[in-house]
Design a protein around this motif. Structure first.
Motif, PDB file in Angstrom:
ATOM      1  N   ALA A 155      -8.212  -0.887  -8.176  1.00  8.31           N
ATOM      2  CA  ALA A 155      -6.860  -1.128  -7.661  1.00  8.31           C
ATOM      3  C   ALA A 155      -5.892  -0.067  -8.169  1.00  8.31           C
ATOM      4  O   ALA A 155      -5.951   0.330  -9.330  1.00  8.31           O
ATOM      5  N   ASN A 156      -5.049   0.406  -7.272  1.00 11.66           N
ATOM      6  CA  ASN A 156      -4.023   1.411  -7.573  1.00 11.66           C
ATOM      7  C   ASN A 156      -4.566   2.818  -7.859  1.00 11.66           C
ATOM      8  O   ASN A 156      -3.804   3.700  -8.244  1.00 11.66           O
ATOM      9  N   SER A 157      -5.874   2.995  -7.714  1.00 13.71           N
ATOM     10  CA  SER A 157      -6.410   4.362  -7.841  1.00 13.71           C
ATOM     11  C   SER A 157      -6.016   5.132  -6.581  1.00 13.71           C
ATOM     12  O   SER A 157      -5.610   4.534  -5.570  1.00 13.71           O
ATOM     13  N   ASP A 158      -6.152   6.456  -6.629  1.00 15.37           N
ATOM     14  CA  ASP A 158      -5.811   7.271  -5.454  1.00 15.37           C
ATOM     15  C   ASP A 158      -6.626   6.846  -4.238  1.00 15.37           C
ATOM     16  O   ASP A 158      -6.118   6.790  -3.122  1.00 15.37           O
ATOM     17  N   ARG A 159      -7.888   6.537  -4.510  1.00 11.19           N
ATOM     18  CA  ARG A 159      -8.788   6.136  -3.419  1.00 11.19           C
ATOM     19  C   ARG A 159      -8.333   4.805  -2.808  1.00 11.19           C
ATOM     20  O   ARG A 159      -8.339   4.623  -1.600  1.00 11.19           O
ATOM     21  N   TRP A 160      -7.925   3.911  -3.661  1.00  9.66           N
ATOM     22  CA  TRP A 160      -7.458   2.586  -3.213  1.00  9.66           C
ATOM     23  C   TRP A 160      -6.191   2.746  -2.349  1.00  9.66           C
ATOM     24  O   TRP A 160      -6.041   2.136  -1.306  1.00  9.66           O
ATOM     25  N   LYS A 161      -5.298   3.626  -2.820  1.00  5.24           N
ATOM     26  CA  LYS A 161      -4.038   3.825  -2.092  1.00  5.24           C
ATOM     27  C   LYS A 161      -4.297   4.453  -0.717  1.00  5.24           C
ATOM     28  O   LYS A 161      -3.706   4.069   0.287  1.00  5.24           O
ATOM     29  N   GLU A 162      -5.212   5.429  -0.722  1.00  9.64           N
ATOM     30  CA  GLU A 162      -5.519   6.093   0.558  1.00  9.64           C
ATOM     31  C   GLU A 162      -6.132   5.097   1.543  1.00  9.64           C
ATOM     32  O   GLU A 162      -5.768   5.064   2.722  1.00  9.64           O
ATOM     33  N   ALA A 163      -7.039   4.269   1.024  1.00 10.89           N
ATOM     34  CA  ALA A 163      -7.678   3.278   1.905  1.00 10.89           C
ATOM     35  C   ALA A 163      -6.656   2.250   2.391  1.00 10.89           C
ATOM     36  O   ALA A 163      -6.702   1.790   3.542  1.00 10.89           O
ATOM     37  N   ARG A 196       4.789  -1.755   3.055  1.00 14.04           N
ATOM     38  CA  ARG A 196       5.869  -2.109   2.126  1.00 14.04           C
ATOM     39  C   ARG A 196       5.371  -2.014   0.689  1.00 14.04           C
ATOM     40  O   ARG A 196       6.030  -1.410  -0.171  1.00 14.04           O
ATOM     41  N   GLU A 197       4.180  -2.555   0.441  1.00  8.82           N
ATOM     42  CA  GLU A 197       3.624  -2.531  -0.922  1.00  8.82           C
ATOM     43  C   GLU A 197       3.426  -1.100  -1.411  1.00  8.82           C
ATOM     44  O   GLU A 197       3.773  -0.759  -2.530  1.00  8.82           O
ATOM     45  N   LEU A 198       2.891  -0.279  -0.526  1.00 11.26           N
ATOM     46  CA  LEU A 198       2.633   1.116  -0.910  1.00 11.26           C
ATOM     47  C   LEU A 198       3.933   1.835  -1.267  1.00 11.26           C
ATOM     48  O   LEU A 198       3.994   2.580  -2.252  1.00 11.26           O
ATOM     49  N   ALA A 199       4.950   1.611  -0.455  1.00 10.94           N
ATOM     50  CA  ALA A 199       6.226   2.307  -0.679  1.00 10.94           C
ATOM     51  C   ALA A 199       6.919   1.801  -1.936  1.00 10.94           C
ATOM     52  O   ALA A 199       7.538   2.573  -2.660  1.00 10.94           O
ATOM     53  N   GLU A 200       6.772   0.503  -2.199  1.00 11.83           N
ATOM     54  CA  GLU A 200       7.483  -0.072  -3.339  1.00 11.83           C
ATOM     55  C   GLU A 200       6.788   0.208  -4.661  1.00 11.83           C
ATOM     56  O   GLU A 200       7.427   0.389  -5.690  1.00 11.83           O
ATOM     57  N   LYS A 201       5.438   0.239  -4.616  1.00  6.14           N
ATOM     58  CA  LYS A 201       4.677   0.409  -5.862  1.00  6.14           C
ATOM     59  C   LYS A 201       4.989   1.732  -6.543  1.00  6.14           C
ATOM     60  O   LYS A 201       5.172   1.798  -7.740  1.00  6.14           O
ATOM     61  N   ASP A 202       4.979   2.789  -5.780  1.00  6.44           N
ATOM     62  CA  ASP A 202       5.260   4.093  -6.369  1.00  6.44           C
ATOM     63  C   ASP A 202       6.021   4.959  -5.372  1.00  6.44           C
ATOM     64  O   ASP A 202       5.422   5.688  -4.576  1.00  6.44           O
ATOM     65  N   GLU A 259       5.086   8.651  -4.745  1.00  7.45           N
ATOM     66  CA  GLU A 259       3.824   9.077  -4.137  1.00  7.45           C
ATOM     67  C   GLU A 259       4.110   9.870  -2.865  1.00  7.45           C
ATOM     68  O   GLU A 259       5.102   9.602  -2.180  1.00  7.45           O
ATOM     69  N   LYS A 260       3.221  10.797  -2.527  1.00  6.07           N
ATOM     70  CA  LYS A 260       3.476  11.658  -1.360  1.00  6.07           C
ATOM     71  C   LYS A 260       3.580  10.843  -0.071  1.00  6.07           C
ATOM     72  O   LYS A 260       4.261  11.236   0.871  1.00  6.07           O
ATOM     73  N   PHE A 261       2.878   9.703  -0.034  1.00  8.87           N
ATOM     74  CA  PHE A 261       2.888   8.950   1.229  1.00  8.87           C
ATOM     75  C   PHE A 261       3.936   7.836   1.273  1.00  8.87           C
ATOM     76  O   PHE A 261       4.046   7.134   2.269  1.00  8.87           O
ATOM     77  N   ALA A 262       4.709   7.695   0.215  1.00  7.94           N
ATOM     78  CA  ALA A 262       5.681   6.583   0.180  1.00  7.94           C
ATOM     79  C   ALA A 262       6.726   6.686   1.307  1.00  7.94           C
ATOM     80  O   ALA A 262       6.960   5.699   2.017  1.00  7.94           O
ATOM     81  N   PRO A 263       7.345   7.872   1.494  1.00  7.13           N
ATOM     82  CA  PRO A 263       8.334   7.919   2.592  1.00  7.13           C
ATOM     83  C   PRO A 263       7.706   7.708   3.967  1.00  7.13           C
ATOM     84  O   PRO A 263       8.327   7.098   4.842  1.00  7.13           O
ATOM     85  N   ARG A 264       6.475   8.166   4.138  1.00  6.71           N
ATOM     86  CA  ARG A 264       5.812   7.944   5.434  1.00  6.71           C
ATOM     87  C   ARG A 264       5.526   6.457   5.621  1.00  6.71           C
ATOM     88  O   ARG A 264       5.663   5.920   6.732  1.00  6.71           O
TER      89      ARG A 264
END
Lengths: 545, 311
Positions: free
Chosen positions: B59-67, B94-100, B103-108
């Motif tokens: 959980a929360n690893s780069d791989r997890w975030k990408e998936a 929402r979770e992805l943007a709020e967690k970090d 992160e490069k993908f947060a604004p997207r």
């Protein structure tokens, strides 16, 4: 002996059946094996190319190109899979779903070989390939030119804006003209010069009809059919109705959309009684009088047969039929463009001009199966087929118009070269499926003299104004199609944006993104504009969601 | 043990033969497989691959975030759209943007979430323009130095304009013109000029501003590819009939003949040029499919908008 046969009749019959079955099995195995040997010769790279072009000369011409290619690449074996138009869709669809589709397929004729959602799934996107020069153009003026730019339309026809990619590589171009029997013209008219104006065309028709009546030969001026005749009708209608563009094209996109046409009708800009419309249908009716009786029940082949059997002096069709007609006719075939009314001839005061062929695209395109095992060979073969020299050779062999810049057709086909002079953006008397159905049916009855112009017009206008199946349904259908397009653009943006973050597949991501954004934003604006115009200009009672 | 080895070897061979992506352990990497299906628009087939990764990734690893991002994209776009899929996609973005947020993908992820609020994705889906606008503003305020901010500005303006209510449309136009004044060379400036041209044309009916915006977009080479002829036709007709700007009309009728001869308006443009009194010898010939070099020559002969402006 007889007794033996009678007593053992059942055993013998079963035995015979068993032998028959065994023989059939062996023959089938031999057949399968021979086909397998040809198509799956493991010592070679096998390529299958499916198409529906059964016109005279096509298979020979393609075969010629294939043999030339195989000489250069002895490790490759290419096999044609010709399929009739009638079954092309079924065959190709089944194999696409089953994963056994041919490596190269002619594009079209089936939704799975033409609609965006299937193209993206089953066909190889070509943008990467067509953005490099075609190596087979080395030594010509096209050397170093990007492959896509070597086509007369810059491959515009093969480009799918919604998918931002090219699917299929074209090999030919098509236009339509009138074919005529030069020998017959000389015999009946004393000259083989084609008519220059519509009035002269009618005069030629009358003379031929008189000749037939006097001599008792079975001869009609023009071979009509449900396939050929609409070509005439559309050409002449556009010549009269293109003039409405300046009044009806309210969104200034250069065309008259369904809603613009209907708004014009409702606001009285034009009507069925408008002089250009009356002239257009009057001319069509005059022309139809010179087709054989019941022509709208006749098919394409029967009409062609009538012409080549010298039972008709003229026929209209596309350049795709030229070679078939040349081969089958025992007389000299001439070709001329659709003549327009001129001077003081009837209808001349209402005619606007000919239809422009400037936007004639390319066709007979071949797409590559996404899961082909020999994609590289398929691409290389298409480059060979569309090199300047081979494309000229191929199209000259079939007597079609080449798709590659600088490649010339045969001298007799020069008259088919697209003429950019003329108008685009005409008015059509239908909007949506239902009114189209009524219009087509009405036109058939009208040109055959079954109903009058007024009755035809009343049916068409009633169908358009029908509150359930006419204009409102048409607008809803267009709106739905527009919304799907916007959604498809949104998907494309989703893919591009994700790819930029994680995969970086596209070297030209920025260009793709800009292009997708502009299309999505404009399509979305267009969709909202559509609803707004519908509600304000047509005062629609229907709220579209 | 032996059978496991055989199966592994077989799987490796299969993946090599099929040309699929192979992970570090030799097995096909489901995350790459998932993205491949996304590129093919096969979102329904991509979804299980991303779910597979989420089951095993830390959980929360780069791989997890990408998936997670991949799964959200698949759910957002798979057809037919359903309420449950769209709601799950929104939750994941929402979770992805709020967690970090860094992160490069947060604004997207935020932008995608805003699009979900703004668009009607499924039957009876409720459009939440206020929520979408709040997110666009958040992206503009939080990620000031990234190109995605230009996109947020455009989407914010669009959310106003698409209502087609006059005050809202004007508000949307103001968002764009203010941004262009401050950031004239922003990453989407050309597109913004095109869009402004469209909006001035309809519903605002301001021909002068419409033409000016399109000409600016044309100067930036930003008109919709393949549709240049439609813009040229609109500019030429507005300049000719509404603005009495003969010179500009001549430029664009000429461009219709020389730059986009295959878009069908060359002949009508020739007639217009004659009507505008252009001498016969200065009206370009109609060419069907000129050779690339000839085409280049013809384009050079046509006056540019800058030349007309100088005149």
């Amino acid at each position: 002996m007889k007794k033996f046969l009678v007593q053992n009749r059942e055993i013998l019959m079963n035995g015979m059946a068993a032998v028959f079955l065994a023989v059939s099995f062996v023959v089938s195995m031999i057949q399968i094996n021979s086909v397998h040997e040809v198509y799956f010769d493991e010592s070679k790279k096998n390529l299958r190319i499916a198409h529906w072009q059964l016109e005279s000369g096509y298979r020979d011409a393609l075969d010629h190109i294939i043999r030339e290619y195989e000489k250069l690449h002895p490790e490759v074996a290419i096999h044609q899979v010709p399929i009739t138009e009638k079954f092309y869709a079924q065959v190709v669809n089944t194999h696409l779903v089953g994963g056994t589709a041919p490596d190269l397929m002619e594009m079209g004729m089936s939704t799975m070989v033409s609609q965006d959602q299937y193209l993206q799934r089953y066909f190889e996107p070509m943008s990467g390939h067509v953005a490099k020069p075609n190596p087979y153009n080395a030594g010509t003026e096209l050397e170093g030119v990007l492959w896509r730019e070597t086509f007369i339309d810059g491959m515009r026809t093969a480009y799918r804006p919604s998918l931002q990619d090219y699917f299929g590589v074209p090999s030919s171009t098509f236009t339509q003209r009138i074919f005529y029997n030069r020998d017959l013209f000389r015999k009946v008219l004393g000259t083989d010069e084609p008519p220059q104006t519509f009035g002269q065309l009618l005069e030629v028709c009358r003379t031929i009809r008189q000749h037939a009546e006097q001599t008792g030969v079975l001869l009609v001026p023009i071979a009509g059919s449900k396939y050929n005749s609409p070509i005439f009708f559309e050409r002449y209608q556009a010549a009269f109705l293109a003039g409405y563009l300046s009044e009806l094209d309210t969104n200034l996109d250069g065309g008259i959309g369904g809603m613009e046409m209907y708004a014009g009708l409702e606001s009285g800009v034009f009507g069925w009684d408008s002089p250009p419309n009356q002239a257009a249908f009057g001319l069509i009716r005059d022309l139809s009088n010179h087709f054989q009786k019941g022509f709208m029940a006749v098919g394409r082949e029967q009409a062609a047969f009538l012409f080549v059997q010298e039972n008709a002096a003229m026929i209209t069709s596309g350049s795709w039929d030229a070679e078939s007609l040349f081969r089958q006719a025992d007389f000299e075939v001439g070709i001329f463009d659709f003549p327009m009314p001129a001077g003081d001839e009837p209808y001349a005061d209402q005619v606007r001009g000919r239809t422009s062929e400037a936007s004639t695209g390319t066709g007979n395109a071949y797409g590559i199966h996404r899961y082909s095992r020999n994609k590289d060979v398929a691409i290389d073969f298409l480059q060979f087929l569309t090199s300047k020299a081979m494309n000229q050779q191929f199209n000259r062999d079939i007597n079609w118009i080449p798709a590659v810049i600088g490649a010339r057709p045969t001298k007799e086909l020069e008259v088919f070269m697209p003429n950019p002079e003329g108008y685009t953006g005409t008015l059509y008397w239908f909007w949506g499926g239902r009114s189209r159905q009524v219009y087509d049916g009405g036109l058939t009855a009208f040109v055959q003299g079954e109903i009058g112009l007024d009755e035809f017009g009343k049916n068409v206008v009633d169908a358009l104004q029908d509150n359930d199946y006419g204009w409102t349904r048409a607008a809803q259908d267009e709106f739905e199609a527009g919304r799907n397009n916007v959604r498809l653009q949104e998907q494309l943006l989703g893919i591009l944006n994700s790819d930029a973050l994680f995969e970086q597949t596209y070297a030209d991501h920025d260009r793709r993104f800009q292009e997708a954004m502009i299309r999505q934003v404009r399509a979305d604006h267009g969709l909202n504009e559509y609803i707004h115009r519908f509600e304000t200009e047509l005062q629609g009672k229907l709220r579209m969601e | 043990m032996r059978s496991t080895c055989w199966l592994t070897a077989l799987a490796m061979w299969a993946s090599v033969l099929c040309g699929t992506s192979v992970g570090a352990d030799g097995a096909p990497d489901p995350i790459r497989e998932g993205w491949q299906y996304v590129r093919y628009y096969e979102f329904d087939r991509a979804e299980p691959y991303f779910r597979e990764v989420l089951e095993t990734a830390e959980a929360n690893s780069d791989r997890w975030k990408e998936a997670t991002f991949g799964l959200a994209v698949s759910l957002h776009h798979k057809r037919p759209p359903t309420a449950s899929a769209i709601q799950e996609a929104a939750k994941l973005f929402r979770e992805l943007a709020e967690k970090d947020p860094n992160e490069k993908f947060a604004p997207r992820a935020l932008m995608n979430l805003a699009r979900i609020h703004e668009l009607r994705d499924y039957f009876q889906d409720v459009i939440e323009l206020d929520k979408a606008r709040a997110i666009y503003r958040k992206v503009i305020e939080s990620y000031g130095d990234r190109p995605i901010v230009d996109e947020a500005v455009l989407r914010l303006a669009q959310s106003h304009i698409n209502t087609f209510q006059t005050d809202q449309v004007n508000q949307g136009v103001k968002v764009l013109t203010d941004w262009l004044a401050k950031h004239p060379e922003n990453s989407l400036a050309g597109l913004m000029w095109v869009y402004l041209g469209d909006v001035y044309f309809y519903p605002l009916g301001d021909s002068a501003r419409c033409v000016a915006a399109y000409v600016e977009a044309d100067r930036r080479n930003s008109l919709e590819p393949g549709q240049e002829g439609v813009f040229y036709w609109r500019i030429a007709n507005l300049a000719d009939s509404k603005l009495n700007n003969r010179d500009l009309a001549i430029v664009y009728y000429t461009k219709l003949i020389t730059e986009v001869p295959s878009q069908g308006k060359g002949y009508q443009s020739q007639l217009a040029l004659k009507r505008l009194g252009v001498p016969e010898e200065q009206i370009p010939n109609l060419e069907w499919a000129p050779k690339p070099k000839e085409r280049e020559q013809m384009v050079r002969q046509a006056p540019t908008t800058q030349e007309v402006a100088q005149q």
